[in-house]
Design an enzyme around this catalytic site. Structure first.
Site, PDB file in Angstrom:
ATOM      1  N   TYR A  64      20.655 -11.312  24.205  1.00 46.51           N
ATOM      2  CA  TYR A  64      19.803 -10.878  25.315  1.00 46.51           C
ATOM      3  C   TYR A  64      20.643 -10.104  26.326  1.00 46.51           C
ATOM      4  O   TYR A  64      21.533 -10.659  26.962  1.00 46.51           O
ATOM      5  CB  TYR A  64      19.129 -12.071  25.991  1.00 46.51           C
ATOM      6  CG  TYR A  64      18.392 -12.996  25.050  1.00 46.51           C
ATOM      7  CD1 TYR A  64      17.927 -12.554  23.806  1.00 46.51           C
ATOM      8  CD2 TYR A  64      18.167 -14.330  25.383  1.00 46.51           C
ATOM      9  CE1 TYR A  64      17.261 -13.419  22.944  1.00 46.51           C
ATOM     10  CE2 TYR A  64      17.493 -15.192  24.531  1.00 46.51           C
ATOM     11  CZ  TYR A  64      17.050 -14.725  23.310  1.00 46.51           C
ATOM     12  OH  TYR A  64      16.393 -15.584  22.456  1.00 46.51           O
ATOM     13  N   PRO A 214       5.840 -19.962  22.378  1.00 47.30           N
ATOM     14  CA  PRO A 214       4.695 -20.869  22.215  1.00 47.30           C
ATOM     15  C   PRO A 214       3.388 -20.262  22.725  1.00 47.30           C
ATOM     16  O   PRO A 214       2.308 -20.781  22.429  1.00 47.30           O
ATOM     17  CB  PRO A 214       5.081 -22.096  23.040  1.00 47.30           C
ATOM     18  CG  PRO A 214       6.032 -21.579  24.066  1.00 47.30           C
ATOM     19  CD  PRO A 214       6.794 -20.483  23.377  1.00 47.30           C
ATOM     20  N   LEU A 215       3.488 -19.154  23.466  1.00 44.84           N
ATOM     21  CA  LEU A 215       2.282 -18.472  23.951  1.00 44.84           C
ATOM     22  C   LEU A 215       1.993 -17.208  23.136  1.00 44.84           C
ATOM     23  O   LEU A 215       1.313 -16.288  23.605  1.00 44.84           O
ATOM     24  CB  LEU A 215       2.415 -18.127  25.438  1.00 44.84           C
ATOM     25  CG  LEU A 215       2.673 -19.329  26.356  1.00 44.84           C
ATOM     26  CD1 LEU A 215       2.794 -18.893  27.792  1.00 44.84           C
ATOM     27  CD2 LEU A 215       1.569 -20.368  26.191  1.00 44.84           C
TER      28      LEU A 215
END
Length: 336
Positions: A64, A214-215
């Site tokens: 990242y 998770p979304l």
């Protein structure tokens, strides 16, 4: 600090809160925005607010940025390192000019190089949970895990994990040194780890499961209405799930999920997170905004009845096609 329920992740002794904070979106990756533009001040405030609410488990990776995300976390946790549980990942090769080569490198020498760089960037002498980000097709998993196990002996790493790996790889790795956690994309829209038997493997071996995205990369928030909602620099534009017919089919599913959430007086995001916690897994929703970290942590206190779980899973039954979760090149990096 408010009380979030704590659970053991795996069977090696690592205790974590019921929900973690995914930090990927707090910086770009190779020039691409992750879920919209990031602001460092707001990102750090989000990490601090998460801690206030008991959310002290942070998930990052050297990929990242590259490297900038770990440096941002170092700023956020300075003077308070002992209050946080830090998970980071390595494997996407980064050269000495801090550029991604986009090769996966799990060689013994690269493991040593990567951890030293991450320790420096995080401003710490140990990483609580250290993952191999993707399987290196040119290095035996045994070699990589032996090198990671050596880091535990040296006190540089507390526990080790793997990301996006098959049952066969998990078994081989666990035979060399106990694996604490496996991290894979998992949501109402992405349940391939159930279909492939990976969750059964983890259960048998006593390995914890960490659910990233998770979304559904923001889909399950219910805030996305059109493919045009994304800027050209948003990496989701390249993901098949957000393209063509799949996009509009998924919007229909999200609208049904929103109805169920409204009945319960919660957001669709909170419902999606509570569902993962109810299944016994650790979700690490990513956000860089205080408002959303407060909402996400509140979801860890929401109980779902069996009837509610059944109704929710009936909207998106196991095996429902929601479109590929990565473009073709990134799908090839997943060990299936």
């Amino acid at each position: 600090m408010s009380s979030i329920k704590k659970n053991e992740l795996g069977k090696q002794g690592l205790v974590v809160p019921a929900i973690g904070l995914g930090c990927m979106g707090m910086t770009q990756i190779a020039g691409y925005d992750i879920y919209g533009k990031a602001d460092e001040t707001e990102a750090i405030a989000t990490i601090h607010r998460s801690l206030d609410l008991g959310g002290n488990f942070l998930d990052t990776a050297d990929l990242y940025g590259p490297l900038k995300n770990e440096r941002l976390i170092a700023k956020a946790i300075k003077g308070n390192r002992d209050k946080y549980i830090i998970a980071s990942k390595f494997g996407y090769e980064i050269d000495d000019n801090e550029q991604l080569t986009w090769k996966i490198n799990g060689s013994r020498n690269y493991v040593k190089k990567a951890v030293e760089r991450s320790l420096k960037n995080l401003g710490t002498d140990h990483i609580d949970l250290y993952y191999l980000h993707r399987l290196d097709p040119n290095t035996a998993i045994e070699e990589t895990v032996e090198a990671m196990a050596q880091l535990i002996k040296e006190g540089k790493v507390g526990y080790i994990g793997l990301s996006e790996v098959s049952s066969a790889t998990i078994k081989r790795a666990h035979h060399i040194h106990p694996i604490t956690a496996v991290q894979t994309e998992y949501s109402l829209f992405e349940r391939s780890v159930e279909e492939s038997g990976i969750l059964n493997t983890l259960n048998k071996l006593g390995i914890g499961f960490v659910a990233y995205s998770p979304l559904g990369r923001g889909f399950l928030s219910g805030d996305i209405n059109s493919p045009d909602d994304f800027a050209d620099t948003d990496f989701r534009k390249a993901i098949p799930r957000f393209q063509g017919d799949a996009f509009y089919k998924n919007i229909e599913l999200v609208n049904e999920i929103k109805k169920l959430a409204a009945e319960k007086g919660i957001t669709s995001s909170q419902l999606a997170i509570a569902w993962i916690i109810a299944k016994g897994f650790l979700p690490i929703p990513g956000t860089k905004r205080v408002k959303y970290v407060e909402q996400n942590i509140a979801a860890s206190h929401i109980a779902l009845s069996n009837e509610e779980l059944n109704r929710l899973e009936a909207i998106v039954p196991l095996g429902t096609s929601t479109g590929a979760r990565y473009d073709e090149a990134n799908m090839q990096a997943i060990d299936q």
